[in-house]
Design a protein around this motif. Structure first.
Motif, PDB file in Angstrom:
ATOM      1  N   UNK A  48      15.331   3.940  52.775  1.00  0.00           N
ATOM      2  CA  UNK A  48      16.245   4.565  53.921  1.00  0.00           C
ATOM      3  C   UNK A  48      16.610   3.613  54.826  1.00  0.00           C
ATOM      4  N   UNK A  49      18.002   3.498  54.995  1.00  0.00           N
ATOM      5  CA  UNK A  49      18.407   2.811  56.332  1.00  0.00           C
ATOM      6  C   UNK A  49      17.927   3.341  57.610  1.00  0.00           C
ATOM      7  N   UNK A  50      17.038   2.513  58.254  1.00  0.00           N
ATOM      8  CA  UNK A  50      16.657   3.262  59.794  1.00  0.00           C
ATOM      9  C   UNK A  50      16.143   2.022  60.664  1.00  0.00           C
ATOM     10  N   UNK A  51      16.642   2.077  61.890  1.00  0.00           N
ATOM     11  CA  UNK A  51      16.221   1.179  62.579  1.00  0.00           C
ATOM     12  C   UNK A  51      14.627   1.339  62.939  1.00  0.00           C
ATOM     13  N   UNK A 101      15.386  -2.006  58.304  1.00  0.00           N
ATOM     14  CA  UNK A 101      15.852  -2.094  59.175  1.00  0.00           C
ATOM     15  C   UNK A 101      16.819  -3.435  58.934  1.00  0.00           C
ATOM     16  N   UNK A 102      17.895  -3.461  59.594  1.00  0.00           N
ATOM     17  CA  UNK A 102      18.827  -4.533  59.150  1.00  0.00           C
ATOM     18  C   UNK A 102      18.245  -5.837  59.764  1.00  0.00           C
ATOM     19  N   UNK A 106      12.318  -4.854  55.332  1.00  0.00           N
ATOM     20  CA  UNK A 106      11.615  -3.385  54.559  1.00  0.00           C
ATOM     21  C   UNK A 106      10.307  -3.049  55.530  1.00  0.00           C
ATOM     22  N   UNK A 107      10.187  -1.986  55.649  1.00  0.00           N
ATOM     23  CA  UNK A 107       8.806  -1.184  56.067  1.00  0.00           C
ATOM     24  C   UNK A 107       8.381   0.088  55.439  1.00  0.00           C
ATOM     25  N   UNK A 108       7.326   0.267  55.576  1.00  0.00           N
ATOM     26  CA  UNK A 108       6.788   1.434  54.441  1.00  0.00           C
ATOM     27  C   UNK A 108       5.858   2.448  55.288  1.00  0.00           C
ATOM     28  N   UNK A 109       6.105   3.830  55.467  1.00  0.00           N
ATOM     29  CA  UNK A 109       5.183   4.648  55.728  1.00  0.00           C
ATOM     30  C   UNK A 109       4.393   5.474  54.836  1.00  0.00           C
ATOM     31  N   UNK A 110       3.165   5.538  54.867  1.00  0.00           N
ATOM     32  CA  UNK A 110       2.252   6.094  53.807  1.00  0.00           C
ATOM     33  C   UNK A 110       1.794   7.308  54.452  1.00  0.00           C
ATOM     34  N   UNK A 111       2.443   8.562  53.755  1.00  0.00           N
ATOM     35  CA  UNK A 111       2.062   9.846  54.351  1.00  0.00           C
ATOM     36  C   UNK A 111       1.282  10.687  53.484  1.00  0.00           C
ATOM     37  N   UNK A 112       0.664  10.112  52.388  1.00  0.00           N
ATOM     38  CA  UNK A 112      -0.208  10.909  51.582  1.00  0.00           C
ATOM     39  C   UNK A 112      -1.082   9.873  50.682  1.00  0.00           C
ATOM     40  N   UNK A 113      -2.383  10.011  50.552  1.00  0.00           N
ATOM     41  CA  UNK A 113      -3.067   9.534  49.635  1.00  0.00           C
ATOM     42  C   UNK A 113      -3.434  10.517  48.686  1.00  0.00           C
TER      43      UNK A 113
END
Length: 215
Positions: A48-51, A101-102, A106-113
């Motif tokens: 997802x494109x997101x600053x 982020x332009x 790339x960056x990642x959020x882990x919401x569940x294991x």
């Protein structure tokens, strides 16, 4: 590797991750009879494109930029799972979202294991059975329908945190996208490490909070 509603680009056949054997013995990632078939959907998952500044503000995280963020709830489930039995290796799958982020990339959020049920583990290897994958997918669809597969995790009981040759081959074969995370946790030494992308680059992770819903 998307799991969104009922669409999946991961076609699951019986899989066996053959993990670390004693040094100087040949390692094997997969057997001929047990394999994953990775199939790309027409609507291949894209970050997802997101600053990054917007992401951090939403979650009230006031740290400098990093590439991996993990919810405390996901980290707690992961560590509790891997600490439950320190005599054998255990593992599971990571769910969340990837962003771009332009400026920073790339960056990642882990919401569940999601712990893998019905695994077969010893001190030297971890086997993901067909029932393991089915259990993971059923649980994920019912509890995290909007999340995507963003990586995997496993334990290294009392041997430290690193990516073995077998781990690297697994990462490159199945978790090769630049947003795919591998988490290795040693529940005996209480050590944890995060690795990102096809080359499993060592990265730092920051704990994040769920985004507050606007009223």
């Amino acid at each position: 590797m998307i799991l969104n509603n009922l669409k999946r680009s991961l076609v699951i056949n019986p899989l066996r991750f053959m993990k670390r054997k004693p040094m100087n013995q040949e390692e094997s990632v997969l057997t001929q009879l047990n394999q994953i078939e990775w199939v790309e959907c027409e609507d291949v998952y894209k970050p997802i494109e997101k600053p990054i500044k917007e992401f951090l503000a939403e979650r009230k995280v006031y740290f400098t930029y990093t590439q991996v963020y993990i919810l405390q709830s996901a980290l707690t489930i992961l560590t509790n799972h891997l600490e439950a039995n320190t005599s054998v290796e255990q593992g599971g799958i990571l769910f969340g979202q990837a962003y771009n982020d332009s400026e920073h990339g790339i960056y990642v959020e882990i919401t569940a294991a999601v712990p893998a049920p019905a695994t077969i583990g010893t001190g030297a290897h971890l086997e993901f059975t067909p029932d393991s994958w089915q259990g993971i997918m059923d649980y994920a669809k019912s509890t995290h329908p909007e999340a995507n597969i963003v990586g995997w995790y496993h334990s290294h009981p009392n041997i430290g945190v690193f990516m073995s040759g077998t781990d690297m081959r697994t990462q490159r074969a199945f978790f090769y996208h630049p947003w795919c995370v591998s988490i290795v946790y040693d529940p005996v030494r209480n050590q944890i490490a995060y690795f990102l992308g096809e080359e499993a680059k060592v990265v730092k992770a920051v704990k994040s909070q769920p985004m507050l819903l606007m009223k």
